[in-house]
Design a protein around this motif. Structure first.
Motif, mmCIF file in Angstrom:
data_model
loop_
_atom_site.group_PDB
_atom_site.id
_atom_site.type_symbol
_atom_site.label_atom_id
_atom_site.label_comp_id
_atom_site.label_asym_id
_atom_site.label_seq_id
_atom_site.Cartn_x
_atom_site.Cartn_y
_atom_site.Cartn_z
ATOM 1 N N ALA A 45 0.830 -1.212 0.000
ATOM 2 C CA ALA A 45 0.000 0.000 0.000
ATOM 3 C C ALA A 45 0.859 1.255 0.000
ATOM 4 O O ALA A 45 0.623 2.181 0.770
ATOM 5 C CB ALA A 45 -0.946 -0.008 1.199
ATOM 6 N N ASP A 46 1.864 1.271 -0.868
ATOM 7 C CA ASP A 46 2.893 2.309 -0.814
ATOM 8 C C ASP A 46 2.402 3.737 -1.039
ATOM 9 O O ASP A 46 2.587 4.602 -0.171
ATOM 10 C CB ASP A 46 4.020 1.971 -1.789
ATOM 11 C CG ASP A 46 3.523 1.328 -3.071
ATOM 12 O OD1 ASP A 46 2.379 1.640 -3.470
ATOM 13 O OD2 ASP A 46 4.268 0.529 -3.671
ATOM 14 N N VAL A 47 1.762 3.975 -2.183
ATOM 15 C CA VAL A 47 1.314 5.335 -2.481
ATOM 16 C C VAL A 47 0.337 5.811 -1.409
ATOM 17 O O VAL A 47 0.419 6.930 -0.902
ATOM 18 C CB VAL A 47 0.652 5.412 -3.871
ATOM 19 C CG1 VAL A 47 0.164 6.828 -4.139
ATOM 20 C CG2 VAL A 47 1.641 4.995 -4.955
ATOM 21 N N GLU A 48 -0.548 4.919 -1.034
ATOM 22 C CA GLU A 48 -1.527 5.251 -0.007
ATOM 23 C C GLU A 48 -0.842 5.617 1.303
ATOM 24 O O GLU A 48 -1.245 6.564 1.988
ATOM 25 C CB GLU A 48 -2.464 4.055 0.213
ATOM 26 C CG GLU A 48 -3.661 4.392 1.084
ATOM 27 C CD GLU A 48 -4.382 3.141 1.559
ATOM 28 O OE1 GLU A 48 -4.024 2.041 1.103
ATOM 29 O OE2 GLU A 48 -5.281 3.268 2.407
ATOM 30 N N MET A 49 0.186 4.870 1.628
ATOM 31 C CA MET A 49 0.902 5.142 2.873
ATOM 32 C C MET A 49 1.466 6.566 2.869
ATOM 33 O O MET A 49 1.373 7.293 3.864
ATOM 34 C CB MET A 49 2.031 4.132 3.069
ATOM 35 C CG MET A 49 2.694 4.240 4.414
ATOM 36 S SD MET A 49 3.935 2.952 4.678
ATOM 37 C CE MET A 49 2.894 1.526 4.948
ATOM 38 N N GLY A 50 2.008 6.958 1.732
ATOM 39 C CA GLY A 50 2.540 8.317 1.614
ATOM 40 C C GLY A 50 1.459 9.356 1.820
ATOM 41 O O GLY A 50 1.648 10.351 2.532
ATOM 42 N N LYS A 51 0.315 9.111 1.224
ATOM 43 C CA LYS A 51 -0.787 10.074 1.338
ATOM 44 C C LYS A 51 -1.270 10.176 2.772
ATOM 45 O O LYS A 51 -1.393 11.268 3.339
ATOM 46 C CB LYS A 51 -1.952 9.652 0.440
ATOM 47 C CG LYS A 51 -1.650 9.889 -1.024
ATOM 48 C CD LYS A 51 -2.892 9.921 -1.881
ATOM 49 C CE LYS A 51 -2.520 10.355 -3.290
ATOM 50 N NZ LYS A 51 -3.231 9.627 -4.335
ATOM 51 N N VAL A 52 -1.533 9.020 3.363
ATOM 52 C CA VAL A 52 -2.064 9.000 4.725
ATOM 53 C C VAL A 52 -1.092 9.659 5.698
ATOM 54 O O VAL A 52 -1.478 10.493 6.529
ATOM 55 C CB VAL A 52 -2.346 7.544 5.154
ATOM 56 C CG1 VAL A 52 -2.676 7.467 6.629
ATOM 57 C CG2 VAL A 52 -3.488 6.975 4.317
ATOM 58 N N ALA A 53 0.177 9.322 5.577
ATOM 59 C CA ALA A 53 1.175 9.883 6.486
ATOM 60 C C ALA A 53 1.247 11.403 6.317
ATOM 61 O O ALA A 53 1.316 12.143 7.297
ATOM 62 C CB ALA A 53 2.541 9.252 6.219
ATOM 63 N N SER A 54 1.199 11.864 5.062
ATOM 64 C CA SER A 54 1.261 13.307 4.815
ATOM 65 C C SER A 54 0.087 14.018 5.455
ATOM 66 O O SER A 54 0.255 15.046 6.115
ATOM 67 C CB SER A 54 1.223 13.592 3.314
ATOM 68 O OG SER A 54 2.277 12.956 2.671
ATOM 69 N N LEU A 55 -1.108 13.474 5.256
ATOM 70 C CA LEU A 55 -2.287 14.140 5.796
ATOM 71 C C LEU A 55 -2.198 14.240 7.310
ATOM 72 O O LEU A 55 -2.556 15.249 7.907
ATOM 73 C CB LEU A 55 -3.550 13.398 5.354
ATOM 74 C CG LEU A 55 -3.766 13.459 3.824
ATOM 75 C CD1 LEU A 55 -5.012 12.675 3.427
ATOM 76 C CD2 LEU A 55 -3.858 14.896 3.331
ATOM 77 N N LEU A 56 -1.701 13.175 7.933
ATOM 78 C CA LEU A 56 -1.523 13.218 9.382
ATOM 79 C C LEU A 56 -0.541 14.319 9.765
ATOM 80 O O LEU A 56 -0.762 15.070 10.719
ATOM 81 C CB LEU A 56 -1.004 11.875 9.887
ATOM 82 C CG LEU A 56 -2.070 10.815 10.123
ATOM 83 C CD1 LEU A 56 -1.430 9.455 10.330
ATOM 84 C CD2 LEU A 56 -2.916 11.185 11.334
ATOM 85 N N LEU A 57 0.523 14.418 9.003
ATOM 86 C CA LEU A 57 1.532 15.439 9.305
ATOM 87 C C LEU A 57 0.938 16.839 9.164
ATOM 88 O O LEU A 57 1.161 17.704 10.012
ATOM 89 C CB LEU A 57 2.750 15.289 8.394
ATOM 90 C CG LEU A 57 3.901 16.260 8.690
ATOM 91 C CD1 LEU A 57 4.493 15.998 10.070
ATOM 92 C CD2 LEU A 57 4.999 16.176 7.636
ATOM 93 N N PHE A 58 0.159 17.028 8.117
ATOM 94 C CA PHE A 58 -0.438 18.354 7.904
ATOM 95 C C PHE A 58 -1.364 18.715 9.068
ATOM 96 O O PHE A 58 -1.388 19.850 9.527
ATOM 97 C CB PHE A 58 -1.204 18.407 6.583
ATOM 98 C CG PHE A 58 -0.339 18.129 5.384
ATOM 99 C CD1 PHE A 58 1.031 18.388 5.423
ATOM 100 C CD2 PHE A 58 -0.879 17.610 4.213
ATOM 101 C CE1 PHE A 58 1.848 18.128 4.328
ATOM 102 C CE2 PHE A 58 -0.070 17.351 3.121
ATOM 103 C CZ PHE A 58 1.294 17.602 3.171
#
Lengths: 342, 342
Positions: free
Chosen positions: A296-309
């Motif tokens: 779930a690589d791309v998704e992981m990047g998205k989810v992690a970014s949103l959390l960071l924001f």
DNA sequence: CTTCTAAATACAATCGATTGTATTTTTAAG
DNA sequence: CTTAAAAATACAATCGATTGTATTTAGAAG
């Protein structure tokens, strides 16, 4: 030879308009008349004005930039995570700075310090393989510096993590091997320092147990999971005798080990089934193609970014200590087509 | 929750020492007594002081940072070039910012502008496949902004380039195929907009001519050289008939095309030899392993960096219009073992 | 104990953009 | 035409570190 780029003060002088008005005009503020905006914009273009972002960042104490630290940018998994991060960042107007730790703790420390010193608004980290302490992160975290960890579960109780369900992935991968008839399955694991590999091992063990197979600690081989480890691992596996399946904690070592076993005359998957982890692109192309776990690589990047924001926006740390677990998916290929071809 | 990091003024106030002295102490200037340095350093640690690099960069007009723009960080070749760059940068005390254009011109423009706006001291660029004009670079170059191009030859007469000898590489690769007995060799080339692919085509053509073989423009197939192009290319090759060799301008398309031809029942290398370009790691592992061109990747990163550092130091542009050509090396593997096995 | 020089430290301006507040200009109302 | 309110612009401080110059302090010489 280097000329200084024009500043708002150059525009200000050239037009006899105060620099504050120029600044507001360039950021399209409602406080400036359309007419003056026009004059200023024209002059800006004429002088080749380019905003000095450093000055802006210093003044506003906001960089609109996030940092990403991964072990290696060339690894397909990380490259995909980064794609996800860049997409999310683009949508939210953030710039992204990418760095690789090369799985080296000292370098990781250095990178965080540089990023913090450059006042990125927050960072996303997949910790290096050598990282077994969080001291170098806590130093910044205690001041409220936003950090989100992904991929490699890290101090789950104290931090924000985005990971896949490694336990489940391993369990299912192992169970798949059992289903196709494997009885003696070796597990190639990574360093003990990494919680990640402990979880994967647990999934493997529980799958064996659940299916009435014995757990033999001699069947669990530890290495750094590098290409170079393949030869030694292949030798060890050959010495064990009667092995009919290998579940590796990453694709790299799976492929390397497989190659060496093939050279020894071992027929894969007929004599021995193989499963990797990560879905490196190479896995689809080798002979036989490798069954592996998609992360779930791309998704992981998205989810992690949103959390960071979220973390950056928030002034409280109410979203701390949060673990987001994404679903892995088993990708079945020829290296486990053992009995299905019967 | 976010606390402000301590500044030199906090240290200054806490000790009753002027901030200028604090600044000099922290940069270990000879103008400050060892005793005061000591006090300041202690207090700095106590307050968790971390230099605000933004302020420093703004004041000194020097960022000690270089930018790197590549099409894709996940491509092994670029990852290796980046290693070379990072090594060289580390030795010279520069930080490196890495970005990927994804072979998209708009993104490339955006990235340069962001980097310039962040006042990096210079940039290293491998231009995107879509880039056929240098307008967006000239805009900065005319102000003396240091730019070094690598890998993809770009406006050789106006810029500093570090490239490999594509012509020679193609020539040798093609000649190698002729030597092992190929008579009808297809060339898979990239977009006409890229000078790079023109050179590779020229090497291919001249090798044919030099060895008394006919040049047939129908044997030259253009595509974006992506994995997705493989199927169509394989079909075209099959339709041509009697083809006994394929020389592709990159590994990705070579491998993809090879796979599709294999599916059609073509035996490689017996029926058809294959040569790629770039030495992607996958090339060594597939069946059959792919003969390809190694591109002096790490070295290219080092050489390009050193040129950029020179350019940054220099106030004149006497090192402009310079082309550095590195030697490629042909890596012979099984996809061209056609007759050598006889 | 002066006096001069050198060493150490303080003062103040600067890098370029932003922003709260003060001032001027414009517009509208009386 | 005056005046108040609103709109547009100018003034000035600020972000944090750096650096040329001025000032103070310490040390040496007489």
């Amino acid at each position: 030879m280097k000329k200084n780029t024009a500043t708002i003060h150059d525009i200000s002088k050239a037009l006899g308009i105060d620099s504050s008005t120029v600044s507001r005009a360039l950021s399209n503020s409602a406080l400036v008349t359309a007419k003056t905006k026009d004059k200023i914009l024209k002059k800006a273009i004429e002088l080749g004005y380019q905003k000095n972002t450093l000055a802006s960042k210093l003044r506003t104490r906001k960089t609109n930039t996030i940092g990403v630290i991964v072990p290696r940018i060339s690894r397909h998994f990380f490259a995909s995570v980064i794609s996800g991060i860049e997409d999310a960042a683009y949508d939210s107007g953030y710039d992204v700075i990418i760095c690789q730790s090369l799985d080296n703790l000292e370098r990781e420390k250095q990178l965080i310090q540089t990023m913090h010193s450059n006042r990125v608004d927050g960072i996303l980290v997949s910790v290096s393989m050598e990282t077994n302490t969080s001291d170098h992160f806590n130093e910044y975290k205690k001041d409220g510096f936003p950090i989100v960890f992904f991929d490699r579960p890290f101090m789950l109780k104290e931090n924000i993590n985005v990971i896949i369900d490694d336990y489940k992935a391993s369990f299912e991968a192992t169970e798949h091997m059992i289903e196709i008839g494997c009885k003696k399955i070796v597990h190639l694991r990574g360093p003990k320092t990494s919680e990640l590999y402990n979880r994967r091992e647990l999934g493997y063990k529980n799958a064996l147990k659940n299916n009435g197979l014995d757990i033999d600690d001699n069947y669990i081989l530890e290495s750094r999971l590098m290409k170079e480890d393949g030869l030694e691992l292949a030798n060890k596996i050959a010495r064990l005798g009667n092995i009919d399946g290998v579940f590796a904690a990453n694709d790299t070592v799976a492929i390397s080990t497989m190659q060496y076993l093939k050279e020894k005359g071992c027929n894969i998957p007929r004599d021995m089934a193989f499963v990797g982890f990560s879905n490196e692109p190479i896995s689809a192309v080798i002979e036989p193609s490798l069954t592996t776990v998609g992360q779930a690589d791309v998704e992981m990047g998205k989810v992690a970014s949103l959390l960071l924001f979220e973390l950056i926006k928030n002034t409280t740390d109410k979203i701390n200590n949060q673990v987001t677990i994404l679903e892995p998916n088993l990708i079945i290929r020829n290296s486990t087509s053992k009995f299905s071809k019967k």
